[in-house]
Scaffold this motif. Structure first.
Motif, PDB file in Angstrom:
ATOM      1  N   CYS A  71      58.528   5.411 -35.089  1.00 42.07           N
ATOM      2  CA  CYS A  71      58.455   3.971 -35.792  1.00 42.07           C
ATOM      3  C   CYS A  71      56.950   3.437 -35.438  1.00 42.07           C
ATOM      4  O   CYS A  71      56.386   3.805 -34.411  1.00 42.07           O
ATOM      5  CB  CYS A  71      59.572   3.017 -35.099  1.00 42.07           C
ATOM      6  SG  CYS A  71      61.387   3.696 -35.389  1.00 42.07           S
ATOM      7  N   SER A  72      56.556   2.605 -36.366  1.00 43.11           N
ATOM      8  CA  SER A  72      55.233   2.141 -36.186  1.00 43.11           C
ATOM      9  C   SER A  72      55.540   0.608 -36.621  1.00 43.11           C
ATOM     10  O   SER A  72      55.808   0.281 -37.955  1.00 43.11           O
ATOM     11  CB  SER A  72      54.192   2.664 -36.683  1.00 43.11           C
ATOM     12  OG  SER A  72      53.040   2.170 -36.937  1.00 43.11           O
ATOM     13  N   ILE A  73      55.484  -0.448 -35.754  1.00 41.57           N
ATOM     14  CA  ILE A  73      55.548  -1.712 -36.086  1.00 41.57           C
ATOM     15  C   ILE A  73      54.395  -2.608 -35.685  1.00 41.57           C
ATOM     16  O   ILE A  73      53.766  -2.464 -34.502  1.00 41.57           O
ATOM     17  CB  ILE A  73      56.923  -2.314 -35.724  1.00 41.57           C
ATOM     18  CG1 ILE A  73      57.085  -2.240 -34.350  1.00 41.57           C
ATOM     19  CG2 ILE A  73      57.976  -1.594 -36.385  1.00 41.57           C
ATOM     20  CD1 ILE A  73      58.181  -3.284 -33.986  1.00 41.57           C
ATOM     21  N   SER A  74      54.182  -3.677 -36.354  1.00 43.65           N
ATOM     22  CA  SER A  74      53.634  -4.697 -35.706  1.00 43.65           C
ATOM     23  C   SER A  74      54.397  -6.174 -35.663  1.00 43.65           C
ATOM     24  O   SER A  74      54.916  -6.466 -36.501  1.00 43.65           O
ATOM     25  CB  SER A  74      52.152  -4.978 -36.321  1.00 43.65           C
ATOM     26  OG  SER A  74      52.088  -6.046 -37.528  1.00 43.65           O
ATOM     27  N   ARG A 113      49.177 -10.694 -31.834  1.00 42.98           N
ATOM     28  CA  ARG A 113      49.940  -9.773 -32.609  1.00 42.98           C
ATOM     29  C   ARG A 113      49.904  -8.460 -31.538  1.00 42.98           C
ATOM     30  O   ARG A 113      49.146  -8.282 -30.721  1.00 42.98           O
ATOM     31  CB  ARG A 113      49.101  -9.349 -33.732  1.00 42.98           C
ATOM     32  CG  ARG A 113      49.728  -7.968 -34.177  1.00 42.98           C
ATOM     33  CD  ARG A 113      48.822  -7.494 -35.477  1.00 42.98           C
ATOM     34  NE  ARG A 113      48.601  -8.546 -36.461  1.00 42.98           N
ATOM     35  CZ  ARG A 113      48.353  -8.415 -37.813  1.00 42.98           C
ATOM     36  NH1 ARG A 113      48.539  -7.288 -38.120  1.00 42.98           N
ATOM     37  NH2 ARG A 113      48.345  -9.469 -38.524  1.00 42.98           N
ATOM     38  N   LEU A 114      51.050  -7.725 -31.692  1.00 38.35           N
ATOM     39  CA  LEU A 114      50.947  -6.220 -30.879  1.00 38.35           C
ATOM     40  C   LEU A 114      51.719  -5.313 -31.761  1.00 38.35           C
ATOM     41  O   LEU A 114      52.510  -5.668 -32.794  1.00 38.35           O
ATOM     42  CB  LEU A 114      52.178  -6.584 -29.424  1.00 38.35           C
ATOM     43  CG  LEU A 114      53.519  -6.846 -29.659  1.00 38.35           C
ATOM     44  CD1 LEU A 114      54.176  -5.492 -30.182  1.00 38.35           C
ATOM     45  CD2 LEU A 114      54.017  -7.357 -28.496  1.00 38.35           C
ATOM     46  N   THR A 115      51.183  -3.970 -31.388  1.00 41.70           N
ATOM     47  CA  THR A 115      51.792  -3.094 -32.264  1.00 41.70           C
ATOM     48  C   THR A 115      52.383  -1.914 -31.340  1.00 41.70           C
ATOM     49  O   THR A 115      52.210  -1.647 -30.180  1.00 41.70           O
ATOM     50  CB  THR A 115      50.453  -2.410 -32.802  1.00 41.70           C
ATOM     51  OG1 THR A 115      49.760  -3.163 -33.704  1.00 41.70           O
ATOM     52  CG2 THR A 115      50.816  -1.100 -33.607  1.00 41.70           C
ATOM     53  N   ILE A 135      56.798 -12.630 -37.219  1.00 35.91           N
ATOM     54  CA  ILE A 135      56.950 -11.706 -38.635  1.00 35.91           C
ATOM     55  C   ILE A 135      56.903 -10.310 -37.841  1.00 35.91           C
ATOM     56  O   ILE A 135      55.837 -10.154 -37.043  1.00 35.91           O
ATOM     57  CB  ILE A 135      55.772 -12.033 -39.378  1.00 35.91           C
ATOM     58  CG1 ILE A 135      55.817 -13.211 -39.998  1.00 35.91           C
ATOM     59  CG2 ILE A 135      55.769 -10.713 -40.491  1.00 35.91           C
ATOM     60  CD1 ILE A 135      54.784 -13.767 -40.947  1.00 35.91           C
ATOM     61  N   VAL A 136      57.766  -9.379 -38.426  1.00 33.94           N
ATOM     62  CA  VAL A 136      57.680  -7.876 -37.848  1.00 33.94           C
ATOM     63  C   VAL A 136      57.423  -7.275 -39.399  1.00 33.94           C
ATOM     64  O   VAL A 136      57.828  -7.556 -40.387  1.00 33.94           O
ATOM     65  CB  VAL A 136      59.072  -7.616 -37.454  1.00 33.94           C
ATOM     66  CG1 VAL A 136      59.113  -6.079 -37.274  1.00 33.94           C
ATOM     67  CG2 VAL A 136      59.385  -8.429 -36.226  1.00 33.94           C
ATOM     68  N   ASN A 137      56.384  -6.345 -39.281  1.00 36.12           N
ATOM     69  CA  ASN A 137      56.102  -5.561 -40.321  1.00 36.12           C
ATOM     70  C   ASN A 137      56.111  -4.165 -39.763  1.00 36.12           C
ATOM     71  O   ASN A 137      55.802  -3.647 -38.907  1.00 36.12           O
ATOM     72  CB  ASN A 137      54.771  -5.776 -40.711  1.00 36.12           C
ATOM     73  CG  ASN A 137      54.505  -6.762 -41.974  1.00 36.12           C
ATOM     74  OD1 ASN A 137      55.367  -6.834 -42.850  1.00 36.12           O
ATOM     75  ND2 ASN A 137      54.035  -8.026 -41.477  1.00 36.12           N
TER      76      ASN A 137
END
Length: 189
Positions: A106-109, A151-153, A179-181
């Motif tokens: 998984c890769s999210i910000s 923001r954090l990733t 917001i999660v992307n």
């Protein structure tokens, strides 16, 4: 009348001919050739010398290839989420949680947005009730001026399903969004 009798004879003869042809074809097909008895020249390395073994070998190769392909397939899931909440001046659970599937990369910000007060920090925790060093996965802090979004990733491989909870801190109390992307690629098999 003579013409009618002749036409009836022709129709009966045609129907009988078709019936005999169908029956004899069926009987011959069932008794004439067995696929095990037909010689096969092995050009595909199937280790077969008859048609039936060649068909079985081909099916076996297809099953093996499909299994190999399935082992390399992934299902990609969009992890987008928008969650409005009432912010706090201390790090507090926002009510937003992210479910990560097992066997996934998984890769999210995760972003704290400024709506009513500037965000100061954001964190991901394995707990919705306690934020400590042992439960915190990632932290993002505001820039030196305290303006804008925080923001954090997170880029991580999950062997087991996990839920992370989003915590945030703002300089004031008010309605603000998280917001999660990102995405998770989950092993198909």
């Amino acid at each position: 009348m003579k013409k009618l009798k002749t036409n009836i004879k022709i129709i009966v003869a045609v129907v009988l001919g078709m019936l005999i042809s169908i029956i004899s074809s069926y009987v011959l097909a069932g008794t004439l050739v067995n696929s095990k008895d037909v010689v096969y020249e092995d050009n595909s390395n199937l280790a077969a010398d008859n048609v039936q073994d060649a068909i079985d070998g081909t099916c076996s190769k297809i099953d093996t290839r499909l299994s190999d392909i399935e082992d390399k397939l992934y299902i990609v899931k969009d992890m987008y989420m928008y969650k409005a909440f009432t912010s706090s001046t201390s790090l507090a659970y926002t009510g937003a949680s992210i479910d990560f599937p097992a066997n996934s990369m998984c890769s999210i910000s995760v972003q704290a947005i400024w709506n009513h007060g500037a965000p100061k920090a954001i964190a991901l925790s394995t707990s919705s009730t306690t934020l400590s060093a042992s439960t915190t996965e990632a932290i993002g802090d505001a820039d030196q001026y305290g303006f804008g979004n925080v923001r954090l990733t997170l880029n991580k491989r999950f062997t087991e399903a996990n839920t992370y909870y989003v915590w945030a801190k703002y300089d004031g109390v008010g309605s603000n969004p998280i917001i999660v992307n990102g995405y998770c690629a989950t092993k198909y098999k």
